[in-house]
Scaffold this active site. Structure first.
Site, mmCIF file in Angstrom:
data_model
loop_
_atom_site.group_PDB
_atom_site.id
_atom_site.type_symbol
_atom_site.label_atom_id
_atom_site.label_comp_id
_atom_site.label_asym_id
_atom_site.label_seq_id
_atom_site.Cartn_x
_atom_site.Cartn_y
_atom_site.Cartn_z
ATOM 1 N N ILE A 1 22.322 29.965 -61.978
ATOM 2 C CA ILE A 1 22.581 31.059 -62.912
ATOM 3 C C ILE A 1 21.563 31.063 -64.054
ATOM 4 O O ILE A 1 21.095 32.117 -64.485
ATOM 5 C CB ILE A 1 24.030 30.973 -63.442
ATOM 6 C CG1 ILE A 1 25.011 30.998 -62.270
ATOM 7 C CG2 ILE A 1 24.320 32.129 -64.404
ATOM 8 C CD1 ILE A 1 26.430 30.657 -62.626
ATOM 9 N N ASN B 1 20.316 18.838 -60.318
ATOM 10 C CA ASN B 1 20.768 19.737 -59.239
ATOM 11 C C ASN B 1 19.827 20.923 -59.092
ATOM 12 O O ASN B 1 20.246 22.035 -58.766
ATOM 13 C CB ASN B 1 22.201 20.240 -59.493
ATOM 14 C CG ASN B 1 22.847 20.779 -58.218
ATOM 15 O OD1 ASN B 1 22.625 20.222 -57.129
ATOM 16 N ND2 ASN B 1 23.596 21.845 -58.329
ATOM 17 N N SER C 1 34.392 28.857 -66.932
ATOM 18 C CA SER C 1 34.750 29.177 -65.549
ATOM 19 C C SER C 1 36.184 29.678 -65.475
ATOM 20 O O SER C 1 37.042 29.245 -66.248
ATOM 21 C CB SER C 1 34.608 27.908 -64.686
ATOM 22 O OG SER C 1 35.211 28.084 -63.425
ATOM 23 N N TYR D 1 37.029 19.017 -63.132
ATOM 24 C CA TYR D 1 35.952 19.958 -63.468
ATOM 25 C C TYR D 1 36.480 21.049 -64.402
ATOM 26 O O TYR D 1 35.910 21.297 -65.465
ATOM 27 C CB TYR D 1 35.354 20.591 -62.208
ATOM 28 C CG TYR D 1 34.527 21.811 -62.505
ATOM 29 C CD1 TYR D 1 34.994 23.092 -62.199
ATOM 30 C CD2 TYR D 1 33.298 21.693 -63.128
ATOM 31 C CE1 TYR D 1 34.253 24.210 -62.503
ATOM 32 C CE2 TYR D 1 32.538 22.812 -63.436
ATOM 33 C CZ TYR D 1 33.032 24.069 -63.115
ATOM 34 O OH TYR D 1 32.296 25.189 -63.431
ATOM 35 N N LYS E 1 35.674 22.055 -68.577
ATOM 36 C CA LYS E 1 35.336 23.374 -69.107
ATOM 37 C C LYS E 1 36.295 23.758 -70.237
ATOM 38 O O LYS E 1 35.882 24.250 -71.293
ATOM 39 C CB LYS E 1 35.384 24.426 -67.991
ATOM 40 C CG LYS E 1 34.252 24.321 -66.991
ATOM 41 C CD LYS E 1 32.900 24.489 -67.671
ATOM 42 C CE LYS E 1 31.746 24.341 -66.716
ATOM 43 N NZ LYS E 1 30.440 24.505 -67.386
ATOM 44 N N GLY F 1 43.887 22.523 -52.825
ATOM 45 C CA GLY F 1 43.561 23.032 -54.164
ATOM 46 C C GLY F 1 43.142 24.485 -54.181
ATOM 47 O O GLY F 1 42.991 25.085 -55.250
HETATM 48 P P1 NAD Z 1 23.495 24.620 -61.063
HETATM 49 O O1 NAD Z 1 23.898 23.248 -60.682
HETATM 50 O O2 NAD Z 1 22.653 25.430 -60.169
HETATM 51 O O3 NAD Z 1 22.771 24.611 -62.499
HETATM 52 C C1 NAD Z 1 23.099 23.652 -63.474
HETATM 53 C C2 NAD Z 1 21.780 23.115 -64.012
HETATM 54 O O4 NAD Z 1 22.052 22.189 -65.037
HETATM 55 C C3 NAD Z 1 20.972 22.373 -62.937
HETATM 56 O O5 NAD Z 1 19.633 22.818 -62.977
HETATM 57 C C4 NAD Z 1 21.079 20.903 -63.343
HETATM 58 O O6 NAD Z 1 19.911 20.176 -63.004
HETATM 59 C C5 NAD Z 1 21.255 21.034 -64.848
HETATM 60 N N1 NAD Z 1 21.971 19.927 -65.474
HETATM 61 C C6 NAD Z 1 23.170 19.412 -65.114
HETATM 62 N N2 NAD Z 1 23.505 18.407 -65.951
HETATM 63 C C7 NAD Z 1 22.514 18.311 -66.870
HETATM 64 C C8 NAD Z 1 22.283 17.469 -67.987
HETATM 65 N N3 NAD Z 1 23.126 16.485 -68.317
HETATM 66 N N4 NAD Z 1 21.160 17.659 -68.714
HETATM 67 C C9 NAD Z 1 20.262 18.634 -68.377
HETATM 68 N N5 NAD Z 1 20.414 19.458 -67.316
HETATM 69 C C10 NAD Z 1 21.538 19.288 -66.578
HETATM 70 O O7 NAD Z 1 24.864 25.399 -61.400
HETATM 71 P P2 NAD Z 1 25.072 26.952 -61.724
HETATM 72 O O8 NAD Z 1 25.815 27.547 -60.588
HETATM 73 O O9 NAD Z 1 23.819 27.569 -62.202
HETATM 74 O O10 NAD Z 1 26.100 26.857 -62.967
HETATM 75 C C11 NAD Z 1 25.623 26.884 -64.282
HETATM 76 C C12 NAD Z 1 26.816 26.678 -65.170
HETATM 77 O O11 NAD Z 1 27.804 27.668 -64.880
HETATM 78 C C13 NAD Z 1 27.510 25.323 -64.947
HETATM 79 O O12 NAD Z 1 27.924 24.815 -66.217
HETATM 80 C C14 NAD Z 1 28.737 25.662 -64.121
HETATM 81 O O13 NAD Z 1 29.813 24.785 -64.366
HETATM 82 C C15 NAD Z 1 29.051 27.052 -64.591
HETATM 83 N N6 NAD Z 1 29.756 27.863 -63.579
HETATM 84 C C16 NAD Z 1 29.228 28.018 -62.335
HETATM 85 C C17 NAD Z 1 29.936 28.766 -61.373
HETATM 86 C C18 NAD Z 1 29.411 28.929 -59.965
HETATM 87 O O14 NAD Z 1 30.226 29.207 -59.071
HETATM 88 N N7 NAD Z 1 28.131 28.773 -59.736
HETATM 89 C C19 NAD Z 1 31.147 29.372 -61.708
HETATM 90 C C20 NAD Z 1 31.635 29.195 -62.996
HETATM 91 C C21 NAD Z 1 30.928 28.446 -63.930
HETATM 92 C C1 WQD Z 2 35.712 30.981 -51.791
HETATM 93 C C2 WQD Z 2 36.662 31.297 -50.648
HETATM 94 C C3 WQD Z 2 37.687 29.364 -49.677
HETATM 95 C C4 WQD Z 2 33.967 27.686 -48.072
HETATM 96 C C5 WQD Z 2 34.578 27.551 -56.569
HETATM 97 C C6 WQD Z 2 34.986 26.582 -57.631
HETATM 98 C C7 WQD Z 2 35.024 27.279 -58.965
HETATM 99 C C8 WQD Z 2 33.726 28.005 -59.223
HETATM 100 C C9 WQD Z 2 33.370 28.935 -58.109
HETATM 101 C C10 WQD Z 2 32.417 26.602 -60.690
HETATM 102 C C11 WQD Z 2 37.941 30.481 -50.685
HETATM 103 C C12 WQD Z 2 36.779 30.052 -48.666
HETATM 104 C C13 WQD Z 2 34.882 28.501 -48.708
HETATM 105 C C14 WQD Z 2 34.017 27.531 -46.670
HETATM 106 C C15 WQD Z 2 35.901 29.019 -46.607
HETATM 107 N N1 WQD Z 2 32.669 27.083 -59.436
HETATM 108 N N2 WQD Z 2 35.820 29.162 -47.979
HETATM 109 N N3 WQD Z 2 34.994 28.216 -45.979
HETATM 110 O O1 WQD Z 2 36.778 27.802 -54.375
HETATM 111 O O2 WQD Z 2 36.848 30.223 -55.191
HETATM 112 O O3 WQD Z 2 35.540 28.543 -56.452
HETATM 113 O O4 WQD Z 2 33.334 28.146 -56.893
HETATM 114 O O5 WQD Z 2 32.927 26.930 -61.711
HETATM 115 O O6 WQD Z 2 35.258 26.300 -59.940
HETATM 116 O O7 WQD Z 2 36.294 26.138 -57.341
HETATM 117 O O8 WQD Z 2 34.734 29.309 -54.223
HETATM 118 O O9 WQD Z 2 33.089 29.700 -52.464
HETATM 119 O O10 WQD Z 2 34.313 27.471 -52.495
HETATM 120 O O11 WQD Z 2 35.521 29.557 -51.827
HETATM 121 O O12 WQD Z 2 36.790 29.620 -45.955
HETATM 122 O O13 WQD Z 2 33.207 26.787 -46.020
HETATM 123 O O14 WQD Z 2 36.010 30.985 -49.410
HETATM 124 O O15 WQD Z 2 38.887 28.911 -49.069
HETATM 125 O O16 WQD Z 2 38.991 31.301 -50.234
HETATM 126 P P1 WQD Z 2 36.089 28.957 -55.007
HETATM 127 P P2 WQD Z 2 34.337 28.949 -52.726
#
Ligand code: NAD
Ligand code: WQD
Length: 339
Positions: free
Chosen positions: A12, A35, A124, A148, A152, A293
């Site tokens: 993101i 990551n 999140s 996790y 948050k 979960g």
């Molecule tokens: P991502 O893992 O792609 O990006 C996170 C970045 O942070 C990575 O580049 C990693 O190297 C860096 N990082 C982690 N810990 C660090 C540290 N201690 N110091 C410096 N850099 C560090 O994840 P993302 O999907 O881009 O998510 C970004 C943020 O959004 C995260 O905080 C995540 O919890 C939150 N978020 C993501 C999702 C999702 O589904 N992708 C949903 C809700 C919230």
């Molecule tokens: C989506 C749907 C699964 C994988 C997660 C984290 C949440 C947030 C977003 C960080 C569900 C189904 C999935 C697979 C499947 N991340 N599924 N087969 O669980 O809604 O949310 O990502 O903040 O914290 O929990 O996303 O993409 O894992 O699942 O059937 O191999 O797809 O059951 O219904 P989720 P997901």
């Protein structure tokens, strides 16, 4: 504005970096690459035509953060840096509380020292836990069901207490739902290490032949087709939400919370079906048991962000799939060149 993106080479963060640079802001990335990797920074520069600085560092290194905030005369921070795998957080809670909570405290202490008091935090929808009503609005009770999600919520609470202690802070808490898709260039996208936990990257790797088939975690939920329903939001819409939040904070002190989603629940079968239509072939899949979960349904009430930020998610599931395919095609070529 001069904006520091912690975790800026992540999924993101990298997309938000592109959008902010295109909008004329000066962006600085800060990442420990746990990551992600440094090549993302070069591809962000390739897309934007800018030479965006990327500082390698850990947000738990407060001194380095103070130095970075001063060196680049940062006005605001978007805090993406964090670990986000639910399952891993259950297995290794201390790793998550240290990285996500202690890391955030370190960042906030550095910001306080450098008199930088504007922050957008990546929260999140996981903080809501099991929905008591749908769609989820920002007033829904907060009851995260995994470490996790608890990291948050704790950072959200720390930020709210900080604002109470010093009203000169400007804070936006953005609760993301399910970000998917990629930048239209196909040069950046979600690039998980190892086997993906999330649906979309898993589907993309089945489509590319990297994984044999998709396991659909349950088809006996009380939903339109029995499979889980989620609020998938295009990562570029999500990036726009960050720009809108930054603009809002220019005129508003205090702390505000916003859901960022589409408000439209989409099932696993609907997402997979759209993907199959776009690529013109079936995705091998089989029904598996429910994943522990998992929620049946989770989607956002986005009216607060719509009305307060004048922000709307504009891209649909088809856009999410087509952009994801462009990225997967490029990613496969990268892997080919590495072999
Ligand atoms: P991502 O893992 O792609 O990006 C996170 C970045 O942070 C990575 O580049 C990693 O190297 C860096 N990082 C982690 N810990 C660090 C540290 N201690 N110091 C410096 N850099 C560090 O994840 P993302 O999907 O881009 O998510 C970004 C943020 O959004 C995260 O905080 C995540 O919890 C939150 N978020 C993501 C999702 C999702 O589904 N992708 C949903 C809700 C919230
Ligand atoms: C989506 C749907 C699964 C994988 C997660 C984290 C949440 C947030 C977003 C960080 C569900 C189904 C999935 C697979 C499947 N991340 N599924 N087969 O669980 O809604 O949310 O990502 O903040 O914290 O929990 O996303 O993409 O894992 O699942 O059937 O191999 O797809 O059951 O219904 P989720 P997901």
């Amino acid at each position: 504005m001069n904006i520091l993106l912690t975790g800026g080479t992540g999924y993101i963060g990298s997309h938000t970096a592109v959008l902010l640079a295109d909008a004329g802001h000066t962006v600085v990335l800060f990442d420990n690459f746990c990551n992600s990797n440094k090549t993302v920074s070069a591809r962000i520069n390739q897309i934007t035509g800018h030479d965006i600085p990327c500082v390698e560092g850990d947000v738990r290194d407060t001194k380095l953060l103070v130095k970075t905030l001063h060196e680049f005369q940062i006005d605001a921070v978007i805090h993406f840096a964090g670990l986000k795998a639910v399952g891993e957080s259950v297995r290794e809670p201390l790793k998550y509380f240290d990285n996500n909570v202690a890391g955030s405290i370190s960042l906030l202490e550095a910001m306080q020292k450098a008199s930088v008091k504007t922050i957008v935090f990546s929260s999140s929808a996981t903080v809501y836990g099991k929905p008591q009503y749908l769609p989820l609005d920002e007033a829904h009770p907060l009851n995260p069901i995994n470490p996790y999600g608890r990291t948050k919520l704790q950072v959200e609470e720390i930020l709210q207490d900080l604002v109470k202690s010093d009203p000169s802070w400007r804070v936006a808490l953005l609760r993301y739902f399910n970000p998917v898709g990629a930048h239209d260039s196909g040069l950046i996208g979600e690039d998980p290490n190892g086997i993906p936990n999330n649906l979309m990257p898993y589907v993309m790797q089945v489509a590319s032949g990297k994984l044999p088939h998709l396991n659909i975690f349950g088809n006996d939920y009380d939903t339109k087709d029995g499979t889980g329903e989620r609020d998938y939001i295009h990562v570029m819409d999500l990036a726009q939400g960050h720009l809108a939040a930054l603009n809002y904070l220019q005129d508003h002190l205090g702390c505000e919370i916003f859901n960022l989603g589409t408000g439209i629940p989409v099932s696993v079968l609907e997402l997979v079906g759209t993907y199959e239509k776009v690529i013109g072939k079936k995705i091998p899949s089989q029904i598996a048991s429910r994943r522990e979960g998992d929620l049946a349904v989770c989607y956002a009430d986005t009216s607060k962000a719509n009305h307060t930020l004048n922000w709307y998610a504009l891209k649909d599931v088809h856009d999410m799939c087509t952009s994801g395919i462009r990225w997967q095609t490029f990613r496969s070529s990268l892997e080919g060149s590495r072999e």
